[in-house]
Scaffold this motif. Sequence first.
Motif, mmCIF file in Angstrom:
data_model
loop_
_atom_site.group_PDB
_atom_site.id
_atom_site.type_symbol
_atom_site.label_atom_id
_atom_site.label_comp_id
_atom_site.label_asym_id
_atom_site.label_seq_id
_atom_site.Cartn_x
_atom_site.Cartn_y
_atom_site.Cartn_z
ATOM 1 N N GLU A 94 0.821 -1.213 0.000
ATOM 2 C CA GLU A 94 0.000 0.000 0.000
ATOM 3 C C GLU A 94 0.858 1.267 0.000
ATOM 4 O O GLU A 94 0.482 2.273 -0.594
ATOM 5 N N GLU A 95 2.012 1.214 0.655
ATOM 6 C CA GLU A 95 2.913 2.373 0.610
ATOM 7 C C GLU A 95 3.375 2.601 -0.830
ATOM 8 O O GLU A 95 3.499 3.749 -1.284
ATOM 9 N N GLY A 96 3.597 1.509 -1.548
ATOM 10 C CA GLY A 96 3.963 1.616 -2.961
ATOM 11 C C GLY A 96 2.825 2.178 -3.805
ATOM 12 O O GLY A 96 3.048 2.985 -4.715
ATOM 13 N N VAL A 97 1.604 1.760 -3.486
ATOM 14 C CA VAL A 97 0.432 2.279 -4.222
ATOM 15 C C VAL A 97 0.301 3.779 -3.971
ATOM 16 O O VAL A 97 0.041 4.556 -4.898
ATOM 17 N N THR A 98 0.514 4.192 -2.731
ATOM 18 C CA THR A 98 0.431 5.618 -2.405
ATOM 19 C C THR A 98 1.418 6.417 -3.265
ATOM 20 O O THR A 98 1.058 7.454 -3.829
ATOM 21 N N ALA A 99 2.641 5.912 -3.385
ATOM 22 C CA ALA A 99 3.657 6.603 -4.193
ATOM 23 C C ALA A 99 3.197 6.706 -5.649
ATOM 24 O O ALA A 99 3.387 7.742 -6.307
ATOM 25 N N ARG A 100 2.557 5.659 -6.128
ATOM 26 C CA ARG A 100 2.073 5.669 -7.517
ATOM 27 C C ARG A 100 0.943 6.686 -7.711
ATOM 28 O O ARG A 100 0.883 7.389 -8.721
ATOM 29 N N ILE A 101 0.044 6.753 -6.723
ATOM 30 C CA ILE A 101 -1.063 7.721 -6.812
ATOM 31 C C ILE A 101 -0.504 9.147 -6.760
ATOM 32 O O ILE A 101 -0.956 10.039 -7.502
ATOM 33 N N TYR A 122 -9.822 11.460 -4.236
ATOM 34 C CA TYR A 122 -10.462 10.295 -3.604
ATOM 35 C C TYR A 122 -9.406 9.243 -3.248
ATOM 36 O O TYR A 122 -9.406 8.689 -2.135
ATOM 37 N N PHE A 123 -8.498 8.978 -4.179
ATOM 38 C CA PHE A 123 -7.495 7.930 -3.969
ATOM 39 C C PHE A 123 -6.419 8.362 -2.983
ATOM 40 O O PHE A 123 -5.870 7.537 -2.253
ATOM 41 N N ILE A 124 -6.134 9.661 -2.963
ATOM 42 C CA ILE A 124 -5.153 10.157 -1.997
ATOM 43 C C ILE A 124 -5.690 9.950 -0.573
ATOM 44 O O ILE A 124 -4.976 9.449 0.306
ATOM 45 N N ALA A 125 -6.974 10.255 -0.381
ATOM 46 C CA ALA A 125 -7.597 10.032 0.934
ATOM 47 C C ALA A 125 -7.700 8.536 1.224
ATOM 48 O O ALA A 125 -7.460 8.090 2.355
ATOM 49 N N GLU A 126 -8.045 7.772 0.220
ATOM 50 C CA GLU A 126 -8.202 6.322 0.373
ATOM 51 C C GLU A 126 -6.888 5.671 0.822
ATOM 52 O O GLU A 126 -6.874 4.765 1.655
ATOM 53 N N GLN A 127 -5.772 6.154 0.278
ATOM 54 C CA GLN A 127 -4.481 5.540 0.622
ATOM 55 C C GLN A 127 -4.107 5.776 2.085
ATOM 56 O O GLN A 127 -3.418 4.938 2.683
ATOM 57 N N VAL A 128 -4.563 6.888 2.658
ATOM 58 C CA VAL A 128 -4.307 7.117 4.088
ATOM 59 C C VAL A 128 -4.978 5.993 4.872
ATOM 60 O O VAL A 128 -4.380 5.393 5.781
ATOM 61 N N GLU A 129 -6.205 5.661 4.493
ATOM 62 C CA GLU A 129 -6.935 4.570 5.166
ATOM 63 C C GLU A 129 -6.304 3.213 4.886
ATOM 64 O O GLU A 129 -6.222 2.362 5.780
#
Length: 170
Positions: A94-101, A122-129
């Motif tokens: 998920e940390e990798g997904v956050t970097a991609r977003i 939406y995805f930036i907020a979603e990645q925090v969760e």
Amino acid sequence: MLDKRMQDAINDQINWELYSGYLYLSMAAQFSEMGMAGGQNWMTVQYQEELSHAQKMFDYVTTRGGRVTLEAIPKPQTEWAGGLDMFKEALAHEEGVTARIFDLASLALEIKDHATHNFLQYFIAEQVEEEESAGDMVQKFTMAGDQPGGLYQLDKELAARVFTPPAPAA
Ligand code: FEO
């Protein structure tokens, strides 16, 4: 009309969301093998979430007049040492997904595509969760260790997770 560079980058992310789903479904299979139905449920819900992320991006690309092109989905890992190992990998993933977003959002700003930048919030907020929920489980599995009682209680908690479909894009 969606800029070609943005379209290609979102297409790539659609593939990555589908891969993410595949990875979590593979973890669901391992939890099933371990006899932890709650863990299986948690990972199945996560799989559903990832599919919904891919769908949301698919819908956005087509709404903007772009073209979705699907690529091969990489084979996920199929064996882990246990629940803690799976959640550690989920957190790192998920940390990798956050970097991609974040990279997608940076590209949107660079090419002044404010519609896509807005969509990505939406995805930036979603990645925090996403990072928080995986990190929470790393902590809990660490605390439970190898104690059957602790793992039994934790599995009951994992069983309570339900999938809530995201609201459709405005
Ligand atoms: Fe779709 Fe887990 O990020």
